[in-house]
Design a protein around this motif. Structure first.
Motif, PDB file in Angstrom:
ATOM      1  N   PHE A 180       0.838  -1.199   0.000  1.00 27.33           N
ATOM      2  CA  PHE A 180       0.000   0.000   0.000  1.00 27.33           C
ATOM      3  C   PHE A 180       0.875   1.252   0.000  1.00 27.33           C
ATOM      4  CE2 PHE A 180      -2.165   3.215   2.749  1.00 27.33           C
ATOM      5  CZ  PHE A 180      -3.178   3.564   1.876  1.00 27.33           C
ATOM      6  N   VAL A 181       1.890   1.267   0.863  1.00 22.06           N
ATOM      7  CA  VAL A 181       2.790   2.411   0.936  1.00 22.06           C
ATOM      8  C   VAL A 181       3.625   2.524  -0.339  1.00 22.06           C
ATOM      9  CG1 VAL A 181       4.781   3.398   2.155  1.00 22.06           C
ATOM     10  CG2 VAL A 181       2.871   2.414   3.454  1.00 22.06           C
ATOM     11  N   LEU A 182       4.042   1.390  -0.888  1.00 16.16           N
ATOM     12  CA  LEU A 182       4.804   1.410  -2.133  1.00 16.16           C
ATOM     13  C   LEU A 182       3.990   2.024  -3.263  1.00 16.16           C
ATOM     14  CD1 LEU A 182       7.410   0.654  -3.580  1.00 16.16           C
ATOM     15  CD2 LEU A 182       6.481  -1.621  -3.973  1.00 16.16           C
ATOM     16  N   ASP A 183       2.698   1.744  -3.312  1.00 16.37           N
ATOM     17  CA  ASP A 183       1.831   2.348  -4.333  1.00 16.37           C
ATOM     18  C   ASP A 183       1.779   3.866  -4.165  1.00 16.37           C
ATOM     19  OD1 ASP A 183       1.294  -0.140  -5.372  1.00 16.37           O
ATOM     20  OD2 ASP A 183      -0.628  -0.371  -4.323  1.00 16.37           O
ATOM     21  N   SER A 210      -5.804  10.352   7.940  1.00 20.13           N
ATOM     22  CA  SER A 210      -5.031   9.861   9.087  1.00 20.13           C
ATOM     23  C   SER A 210      -4.450   8.471   8.791  1.00 20.13           C
ATOM     24  CB  SER A 210      -5.914   9.806  10.338  1.00 20.13           C
ATOM     25  OG  SER A 210      -7.027   8.938  10.139  1.00 20.13           O
ATOM     26  N   HIS A 211      -5.202   7.647   8.067  1.00 17.34           N
ATOM     27  CA  HIS A 211      -4.707   6.310   7.707  1.00 17.34           C
ATOM     28  C   HIS A 211      -3.499   6.415   6.785  1.00 17.34           C
ATOM     29  CE1 HIS A 211      -4.940   1.977   7.004  1.00 17.34           C
ATOM     30  NE2 HIS A 211      -4.756   2.227   5.710  1.00 17.34           N
ATOM     31  N   LYS A 217       4.208   6.946   7.336  1.00 18.26           N
ATOM     32  CA  LYS A 217       5.304   7.253   8.260  1.00 18.26           C
ATOM     33  C   LYS A 217       5.825   5.999   8.948  1.00 18.26           C
ATOM     34  CE  LYS A 217       6.878  10.604  11.640  1.00 18.26           C
ATOM     35  NZ  LYS A 217       6.554  11.862  12.354  1.00 18.26           N
ATOM     36  N   LYS A 218       4.946   5.048   9.234  1.00 17.91           N
ATOM     37  CA  LYS A 218       5.364   3.811   9.879  1.00 17.91           C
ATOM     38  C   LYS A 218       6.371   3.061   9.019  1.00 17.91           C
ATOM     39  CE  LYS A 218       3.580  -0.605  11.622  1.00 17.91           C
ATOM     40  NZ  LYS A 218       2.368  -1.443  11.805  1.00 17.91           N
ATOM     41  N   VAL A 219       6.155   3.061   7.706  1.00 19.04           N
ATOM     42  CA  VAL A 219       7.002   2.292   6.804  1.00 19.04           C
ATOM     43  C   VAL A 219       8.229   3.077   6.354  1.00 19.04           C
ATOM     44  CG1 VAL A 219       7.106   1.176   4.529  1.00 19.04           C
ATOM     45  CG2 VAL A 219       5.106   0.844   5.994  1.00 19.04           C
ATOM     46  N   THR A 220       8.060   4.367   6.055  1.00 17.36           N
ATOM     47  CA  THR A 220       9.159   5.149   5.467  1.00 17.36           C
ATOM     48  C   THR A 220       9.919   6.014   6.458  1.00 17.36           C
ATOM     49  OG1 THR A 220       7.817   7.112   4.935  1.00 17.36           O
ATOM     50  CG2 THR A 220       7.826   5.300   3.328  1.00 17.36           C
ATOM     51  N   GLY A 221       9.300   6.325   7.602  1.00 18.45           N
ATOM     52  CA  GLY A 221       9.931   7.241   8.548  1.00 18.45           C
ATOM     53  C   GLY A 221       9.653   8.700   8.244  1.00 18.45           C
ATOM     54  N   SER A 223       6.545  11.648   6.925  1.00 15.60           N
ATOM     55  CA  SER A 223       5.160  11.905   6.564  1.00 15.60           C
ATOM     56  C   SER A 223       5.110  12.085   5.054  1.00 15.60           C
ATOM     57  CB  SER A 223       4.652  13.169   7.256  1.00 15.60           C
ATOM     58  OG  SER A 223       5.239  14.327   6.664  1.00 15.60           O
ATOM     59  N   PRO A 224       3.946  11.901   4.421  1.00 11.70           N
ATOM     60  CA  PRO A 224       3.872  12.105   2.969  1.00 11.70           C
ATOM     61  C   PRO A 224       4.333  13.483   2.529  1.00 11.70           C
ATOM     62  CG  PRO A 224       1.911  10.969   3.736  1.00 11.70           C
ATOM     63  CD  PRO A 224       2.673  11.394   4.963  1.00 11.70           C
ATOM     64  N   ILE A 225       3.962  14.512   3.275  1.00 16.35           N
ATOM     65  CA  ILE A 225       4.346  15.877   2.898  1.00 16.35           C
ATOM     66  C   ILE A 225       5.850  16.075   3.054  1.00 16.35           C
ATOM     67  CG2 ILE A 225       4.024  18.325   3.377  1.00 16.35           C
ATOM     68  CD1 ILE A 225       1.639  16.827   2.038  1.00 16.35           C
ATOM     69  N   ASP A 226       6.441  15.515   4.107  1.00 16.77           N
ATOM     70  CA  ASP A 226       7.898  15.600   4.277  1.00 16.77           C
ATOM     71  C   ASP A 226       8.612  14.894   3.122  1.00 16.77           C
ATOM     72  OD1 ASP A 226       7.773  17.052   6.586  1.00 16.77           O
ATOM     73  OD2 ASP A 226       8.062  15.338   7.925  1.00 16.77           O
ATOM     74  N   TYR A 227       8.070  13.763   2.701  1.00 12.09           N
ATOM     75  CA  TYR A 227       8.684  13.027   1.596  1.00 12.09           C
ATOM     76  C   TYR A 227       8.617  13.841   0.304  1.00 12.09           C
ATOM     77  CZ  TYR A 227       9.783   9.330  -1.726  1.00 12.09           C
ATOM     78  OH  TYR A 227      10.365   8.595  -2.726  1.00 12.09           O
ATOM     79  N   ILE A 228       7.478  14.471   0.042  1.00 12.62           N
ATOM     80  CA  ILE A 228       7.342  15.337  -1.133  1.00 12.62           C
ATOM     81  C   ILE A 228       8.364  16.461  -1.079  1.00 12.62           C
ATOM     82  CG2 ILE A 228       5.817  16.991  -2.297  1.00 12.62           C
ATOM     83  CD1 ILE A 228       3.468  15.165  -1.348  1.00 12.62           C
ATOM     84  N   THR A 229       8.527  17.056   0.086  1.00 16.15           N
ATOM     85  CA  THR A 229       9.513  18.131   0.248  1.00 16.15           C
ATOM     86  C   THR A 229      10.917  17.619  -0.041  1.00 16.15           C
ATOM     87  OG1 THR A 229       8.147  19.249   1.909  1.00 16.15           O
ATOM     88  CG2 THR A 229      10.500  19.788   1.885  1.00 16.15           C
ATOM     89  N   GLN A 230      11.260  16.437   0.475  1.00 16.76           N
ATOM     90  CA  GLN A 230      12.579  15.859   0.230  1.00 16.76           C
ATOM     91  C   GLN A 230      12.820  15.668  -1.262  1.00 16.76           C
ATOM     92  OE1 GLN A 230      15.005  14.720   2.722  1.00 16.76           O
ATOM     93  NE2 GLN A 230      13.773  16.057   3.996  1.00 16.76           N
ATOM     94  N   ARG A 231      11.826  15.150  -1.983  1.00 19.56           N
ATOM     95  CA  ARG A 231      11.975  14.941  -3.420  1.00 19.56           C
ATOM     96  C   ARG A 231      12.164  16.283  -4.150  1.00 19.56           C
ATOM     97  NH1 ARG A 231      11.037  11.106  -6.637  1.00 19.56           N
ATOM     98  NH2 ARG A 231      12.714  12.306  -7.576  1.00 19.56           N
ATOM     99  N   ARG A 232      11.405  17.283  -3.767  1.00 20.08           N
ATOM    100  CA  ARG A 232      11.513  18.587  -4.432  1.00 20.08           C
ATOM    101  C   ARG A 232      12.866  19.240  -4.176  1.00 20.08           C
ATOM    102  NH1 ARG A 232       5.556  21.456  -3.374  1.00 20.08           N
ATOM    103  NH2 ARG A 232       4.415  20.235  -4.941  1.00 20.08           N
TER     104      ARG A 232
END
Length: 292
Positions: A180-183, A210-211, A217-221, A223-232
């Motif tokens: 699910f997280v990989l998708d 919330s889900h 975050k449980k799988v990647t460490g 949050s989705p928004i933090d991950y987007i920021t990292q990619r940008r």
């Protein structure tokens, strides 16, 4: 008398004996001044990173490895990757960018075969790898003869690294939760320069905000928004060190409409303004700009 056939020996490592091209080497000093280099990739470059001092973590695609002195982190072209320092001190590394790499039984610009780990142990070869990296770093800024020697030394390191023992790693499992997280990761990686919110992700993947946040975050460490920021920010760093685009142009390309906001986020993540990051990189490379 037996004659030593150099071309035949080279063909044991490189297809048709063709040597790769070293584009750059950068040295990250273990001096306590941390500069983040978030998740990023290169279109036509493979790279090896030799850890000469300190400890950290290596994240590549969906795998995570611990790093310590003597380790070599590898990536293939287009792999998402980042090196994270532990504690307050910057991890000391030499990073070597390579193109036209044709290892036997491997696709172009690939160090690592599918399913194989991305970190190897230098072991008894670590002192030689360190000394050779130091020589390459100095010679690559010399006249043409020095550059030629650095290219040959780089090829010798690649031959050694390709034979080193593999190292264990951790990665996403085949569980329903991880898939699910990989998708979600796949969707973000294809669209991170576009407006993406938790609400958009929740709607696309038919679950609550919330889900999404909890599982991601449980799988990647992150949050989705933090991950987007990292990619940008990772993409912005690539553009800063490989082009003459202005900070405004780069902000737009990576998904920010407001240049001041982009600069604020960049400084928070990296520890430097976009312009200072570019200036420091060019200074360390003595004006050369070879990232892609």
């Amino acid at each position: 008398m037996n004659l030593f056939d150099v071309n035949k020996q080279l063909s044991c490592v490189f297809k048709n004996g063709t040597l790769p091209t070293m584009l750059y080497m950068t040295k990250q000093n273990n001096d306590g001044k941390k500069t983040a280099r978030p998740l990023h990739h290169h279109d036509s470059i493979t790279e090896f990173v030799f850890v000469y001092k300190g400890t950290g973590m290596y994240r590549i695609n969906n795998q995570t490895y611990p790093l310590s002195e003597g380790d070599i982190a590898l990536y293939n072209q287009n792999d998402l990757h980042e090196v994270l320092s532990e504690g307050e001190s910057e991890i000391g590394t030499y990073a070597v960018g390579i193109t036209n790499l044709f290892l036997n039984d491997m696709p172009q610009n690939h160090f690592v075969a599918p399913g194989k780990p991305y970190v190897r142990k230098g072991g008894a070869m670590s002192p030689y790898i360190l000394a050779t990296c130091e020589q390459i770093f100095q010679l690559n800024f010399e006249q043409e003869q020095g550059k030629a020697i650095s290219q040959l030394l780089c090829s010798s390191l690649i031959a050694i690294i390709s034979q080193l023992d593999h190292f264990s790693y951790a990665n996403l499992s085949d569980s329903k939760e991880d898939q699910f997280v990989l998708d979600i990761l796949t969707f973000i990686n294809s669209n991170f320069t576009e407006p993406i919110s938790i609400g958009i992700l929740a709607e696309r993947f038919h679950c609550s905000q919330s889900h999404i946040s909890h599982k991601f975050k449980k799988v990647t460490g992150h949050s989705p928004i933090d991950y987007i920021t990292q990619r940008r920010i990772g993409m912005a760093q690539n553009l800063l060190i490989s082009t003459d685009l202005t900070a405004t142009d780069i902000a737009t390309r990576v998904g920010y409409d407001n240049t001041n906001y982009f600069s604020t986020i960049f400084s928070k993540v990296v520890g430097k303004t976009p312009i200072n990051y570019r200036e420091d990189y060019l200074k360390s490379m003595r004006g050369l700009r070879k990232q892609i």
